[in-house]
Design a protein around this motif. Structure first.
Motif, short mmCIF file in Angstrom:
data_model
loop_
_atom_site.label_atom_id
_atom_site.label_comp_id
_atom_site.label_asym_id
_atom_site.label_seq_id
_atom_site.Cartn_x
_atom_site.Cartn_y
_atom_site.Cartn_z
N GLY A 37 -3.86 -0.61 -3.05
CA GLY A 37 -3.87 0.81 -2.56
C GLY A 37 -1.63 1.01 -2.75
N PRO A 51 -1.35 11.66 -4.48
CA PRO A 51 -2.76 11.74 -3.46
C PRO A 51 -4.27 12.41 -4.11
N THR A 66 0.84 -1.28 -0.27
CA THR A 66 0.01 0.35 0.03
C THR A 66 1.32 1.42 0.33
N GLY A 67 0.35 2.31 -0.79
CA GLY A 67 1.26 3.29 -0.42
C GLY A 67 2.34 3.74 -1.73
N GLU A 68 2.55 1.89 -2.59
CA GLU A 68 4.42 2.05 -3.27
C GLU A 68 3.76 2.64 -4.58
N ASP A 69 4.92 3.58 -5.17
CA ASP A 69 4.64 3.10 -6.26
C ASP A 69 5.25 2.43 -7.31
N GLU A 71 -7.65 2.21 1.21
CA GLU A 71 -8.31 3.87 1.31
C GLU A 71 -8.96 3.91 1.91
N ARG A 82 -0.03 2.54 -5.69
CA ARG A 82 0.06 3.53 -6.46
C ARG A 82 0.49 3.64 -8.03
N HIS A 139 -0.17 8.47 -9.48
CA HIS A 139 0.57 8.91 -7.69
C HIS A 139 0.27 10.15 -7.06
N ARG A 142 -6.22 10.20 -5.97
CA ARG A 142 -7.21 8.96 -5.51
C ARG A 142 -8.57 9.17 -4.42
#
Length: 420
Positions: A149, A177, A129-132, A256, A151, A175, A180
């Motif tokens: 979750g 926030p 989660t949150g990783e590009d 999210e 990106r 990418h 999203r």
């Protein structure tokens, strides 16, 4: 003008070789078109550009190989145009067969993992989660963003492999926030529990979501948790096919959206839609391009778009209950699932039932099914969307149980009780 770091300028100059420099030129040019202010590091890639559509795609990837290109981050491969596990499944002419194989082999030479699946998240490729990341393939993008979750924006052919060779992606789209956050609320509190308890509900929900919300980010409130990954997979795949859904939230289910306000980022929604069973019935009916008359003969059944998981194969085996199908029944999956079937001793039963397991590819992207068209039954919202144009078959949508019973009978058998 895209602002590059010193390392990125070095990649563009050719410090890491001509292949990476070529990929970097393409990536920077794309970032400029997207008005991205900078590039960002990514941790992984899923490549969709490995499916043969013409000779130019093969020549492109072979040029990257000849220029010494190698991926800089872990990279999986989407479906190709050949089933490398089952010889003879695909009916390409010799030239296209050769070019498709050359393309697949060239991607492996670049250092990509030969996963050959549209469900890499079920084959061990699961960013945090949150990783590009930079993923291609519409259902994989929706799953990556929504369920994991992580990106990713939408990376098409052949930007995906350029991201893999450079380890970079434009800082744009999902990418960011702020992009999203949900703008539309779908109130699903009033849907009957027997409907949301059924697997066949979720492709229909995705179809309705895509047709109604398009590419806008929506949050669905009121569905009972937990929801299995296979069901979430079906929502994203159908939503992406029907309306370019790249990200959706489900309150209390997806990472999210622990609360409705978290999914909205504290803002008021632009729109709230109260979802009803008749709305979904309409979406379900639109999935069938053929006339779903009970008892009408069918010509084939196809499931596995996205690729079937081992859990879905288990359910298929239980529904077959030792019986044999009367029409061609194609079950598309990745080689990771084929290996799991073999380990579990399930493959022999499927073969005895007449199930045609297709690996590395699927029936709507390469010629596997009998030519001439006919009537195809499927439980996949994505198959239902693409099959008429891609393979020339009209479609009848049904549950997995409907597909099995229809295949055994050789005619349409559908349980209508839920949708009345």
């Amino acid at each position: 003008m895209v602002q590059l770091t010193e390392e990125e300028r070095g990649l563009l100059r050719g410090d890491a070789g001509d292949g990476v420099a070529m990929a970097m030129r393409i990536l920077v040019g794309t970032a400029e078109m997207l008005d991205a202010e900078r590039l960002i590091p990514i941790s992984s890639v899923h490549v969709d550009g490995c499916l043969y559509h013409g000779d130019s795609g093969t020549h492109f990837v072979e040029r990257l190989v000849a220029a010494g290109g190698k991926v800089r981050v872990p990279t999986t491969l989407n479906v190709g145009a050949l089933d490398l596990v089952h010889a003879g499944r695909v009916k390409l002419d010799p030239h296209r067969h050769d070019m498709a194989r050359r393309m697949m082999m060239a991607y492996e030479q670049l250092g990509c993992r030969p996963s050959w699946t549209c469900a890499p998240y079920q084959a061990g490729h699961r960013p945090a989660t949150g990783e590009d990341v930079a993923w291609g393939e519409s259902n994989a993008i929706a799953f990556c963003n929504s369920v994991l979750g992580a990106r990713t924006d939408r990376y098409g052919d052949f930007l995906d492999i350029c991201a893999a060779l450079t380890g970079r992606a434009p800082y744009t789209g999902f990418h960011k926030p702020e992009n999203r956050l949900a703008r539309i609320v779908i109130d699903a509190h009033n849907l009957p529990a027997p409907l949301t308890d059924e697997d066949s509900f979720y492709p229909v929900l995705g179809t309705w979501l895509g047709a109604t919300c398009g590419s806008e980010v929506a949050v669905i409130d009121g569905l009972p948790a937990p929801i299995s990954e296979d069901r979430l997979k079906a929502v994203g795949a159908a939503g992406a096919s029907a309306g370019s859904v790249g990200l959706f939230h489900i309150v209390g289910v997806t990472p999210e959206a622990p609360t409705l306000q978290a999914a909205l980022g504290g803002r008021s929604p632009d729109q709230t839609i109260v979802l009803t069973a008749p709305m979904l019935r309409g979406a379900r009916d639109r999935l069938s391009t053929g006339i779903p008359v009970a008892g009408a003969p069918i010509d084939a059944v196809a499931i596995g778009s996205p690729h079937l998981s081992i859990d879905e194969f288990d359910r298929l085996s239980r529904l077959l209950a030792g019986r044999r199908v009367a029409v061609p029944f194609y079950a598309c999956t990745g080689r990771h699932a084929v290996e799991a079937l073999d380990r579990a001793g399930m493959r022999a039963g499927l073969d005895a039932a007449g199930i045609i397991v297709v690996a590395d590819t699927c029936v709507v992207v390469t010629p596997i099914m009998k030519e001439g068209g006919g009537l195809l039954m499927t439980n996949s919202g994505k198959f239902a969307h693409y099959a008429p144009a891609n393979v020339g078959y009209d479609v009848v949508y049904g549950s997995l149980a409907d597909c099995v019973e229809s295949a055994i009978a050789g005619r349409i058998v559908r349980d209508e009780s839920l949708w009345r």
